[in-house]
Enzyme design. Structure first.
Site, PDB file in Angstrom:
ATOM      1  N   ASP A 141     -31.429 -21.060  16.181  1.00 39.12           N
ATOM      2  CA  ASP A 141     -31.330 -20.289  17.424  1.00 39.12           C
ATOM      3  C   ASP A 141     -31.460 -21.222  18.624  1.00 39.12           C
ATOM      4  OD1 ASP A 141     -33.161 -17.516  18.990  1.00 39.12           O
ATOM      5  OD2 ASP A 141     -31.007 -18.010  18.979  1.00 39.12           O
ATOM      6  N   LYS A 144     -25.290 -23.548  19.960  1.00 45.11           N
ATOM      7  CA  LYS A 144     -24.165 -23.340  19.034  1.00 45.11           C
ATOM      8  C   LYS A 144     -23.516 -24.655  18.589  1.00 45.11           C
ATOM      9  CE  LYS A 144     -21.222 -22.304  23.021  1.00 45.11           C
ATOM     10  NZ  LYS A 144     -20.129 -23.297  22.927  1.00 45.11           N
ATOM     11  N   ASP A 169     -28.480 -17.323  14.460  1.00 45.02           N
ATOM     12  CA  ASP A 169     -28.251 -16.341  15.517  1.00 45.02           C
ATOM     13  C   ASP A 169     -26.971 -16.697  16.279  1.00 45.02           C
ATOM     14  OD1 ASP A 169     -29.902 -15.291  18.585  1.00 45.02           O
ATOM     15  OD2 ASP A 169     -28.725 -14.125  17.154  1.00 45.02           O
ATOM     16  N   ASN A 170     -26.390 -15.723  16.965  1.00 43.77           N
ATOM     17  CA  ASN A 170     -25.286 -15.942  17.920  1.00 43.77           C
ATOM     18  C   ASN A 170     -24.011 -16.496  17.317  1.00 43.77           C
ATOM     19  OD1 ASN A 170     -28.060 -17.154  19.511  1.00 43.77           O
ATOM     20  ND2 ASN A 170     -27.047 -15.315  20.305  1.00 43.77           N
ATOM     21  N   GLU A 199     -28.443  -9.565  22.140  1.00 42.78           N
ATOM     22  CA  GLU A 199     -29.721  -8.964  22.532  1.00 42.78           C
ATOM     23  C   GLU A 199     -29.601  -8.192  23.847  1.00 42.78           C
ATOM     24  OE1 GLU A 199     -29.317 -12.104  21.571  1.00 42.78           O
ATOM     25  OE2 GLU A 199     -29.905 -13.525  23.098  1.00 42.78           O
TER      26      GLU A 199
END
Ligand SMILES: Cc1cc(C(=O)N2CCN(C)CC2)sc1-c1cc(O)c2nc[nH]c(=O)c2c1
Ligand SMILES: [Mg+2]
Length: 221
Positions: A141, A144, A169-170, A199
């Protein structure tokens, strides 16, 4: 000078959360982000998926890449016993300073080891610094563009064992397409996508769960 967003988030925790109560810290942050200011915590919707993957993995060693304000550190460690080894890496000293106080407010400061620095520099030092051979659970997290180099680095450092779970995540927003291609095409991982939302928004996002199958060769064609 003006306070930063992480500092305003911490203030909301100090005012609204009960000391020593991790669930009230999580609720205070989610309330702040829903009603005052958006912030890049994994949040309650993806957080519930994180909770379920953590519980089904029941890891004894955990690595988190990207602490930010400590929201997911609190989410993860409220579910695990005190003997769990939990290490979280954060390269931004201002975020780390806020995270330490959020984690302390939750009463989890004895269970969490927050290390400041870049994941690429620190991952190769994990074994020496902490005497940890492999991680049962890793939460990506941080950023990227680091996902792909960092999962390769974890493999190269022998920090993943058969059955280790990497949750990222993401993967849709902001998005990590090269990372997804890698884990989904690799014979060394079994991957699945948990569809969710960014989120505190209705923007599509999700988490990718990749289980390490062991030190095999080759790529799927
Ligand atoms: C900073 C940012 C902006 C986003 C976005 O699309 N936005 C439109 C919608 N509005 C409301 C918010 C802003 S998404 C996102 C983000 C979210 C995470 O969970 C992250 N996790 C780790 N590391 C990151 O850099 C990270 C960035
Ligand atoms: Mg995130």
């Amino acid at each position: 000078t003006r306070t930063s967003r992480p500092q305003r988030l911490l203030q909301a925790v100090c005012i609204n959360a009960v000391r020593g109560n991790p669930d009230s810290v999580i609720a205070a942050i989610d309330h702040f982000c829903q009603n005052q200011e958006w912030a890049m915590n994994v949040g309650d919707e993806k957080g519930a998926i994180l909770d379920s993957v953590v519980m089904e993995t029941s890891p004894s060693t955990v690595l988190e890449l990207g602490t930010y304000c400590g929201y997911s550190a609190v989410r993860i460690m409220r579910l695990l016993p005190p003997a769990t080894r939990f290490i979280t890496l954060e390269m931004n000293p201002d975020y780390a300073a806020v995270a330490r106080q959020v984690i302390q407010h939750a009463g989890l400061q004895d269970k969490v080891c927050l290390v400041e620095g870049k994941s690429a520099d620190l991952i190769p030092k994990m074994a020496d610094m902490f005497g940890i051979r492999t991680f049962d659970f890793v939460f990506f997290d941080h950023w990227k563009d680091c996902y792909l180099p960092d999962i390769r680095l974890l493999e190269d450092c022998g920090l993943l064992d058969q059955g280790s779970v990497v949750l990222a995540d993401n993967v849709l927003c902001p998005g990590a397409p090269e990372y997804l291609d890698y884990v989904r095409s690799s014979l060394r991982f079994s991957s699945r996508f948990y569809r969710s939302h960014l989120e505190y928004t209705r923007v599509l996002d999700g988490l990718e769960r990749s289980e390490y199958l062991g030190h095999r060769d080759a790529q799927r064609d």
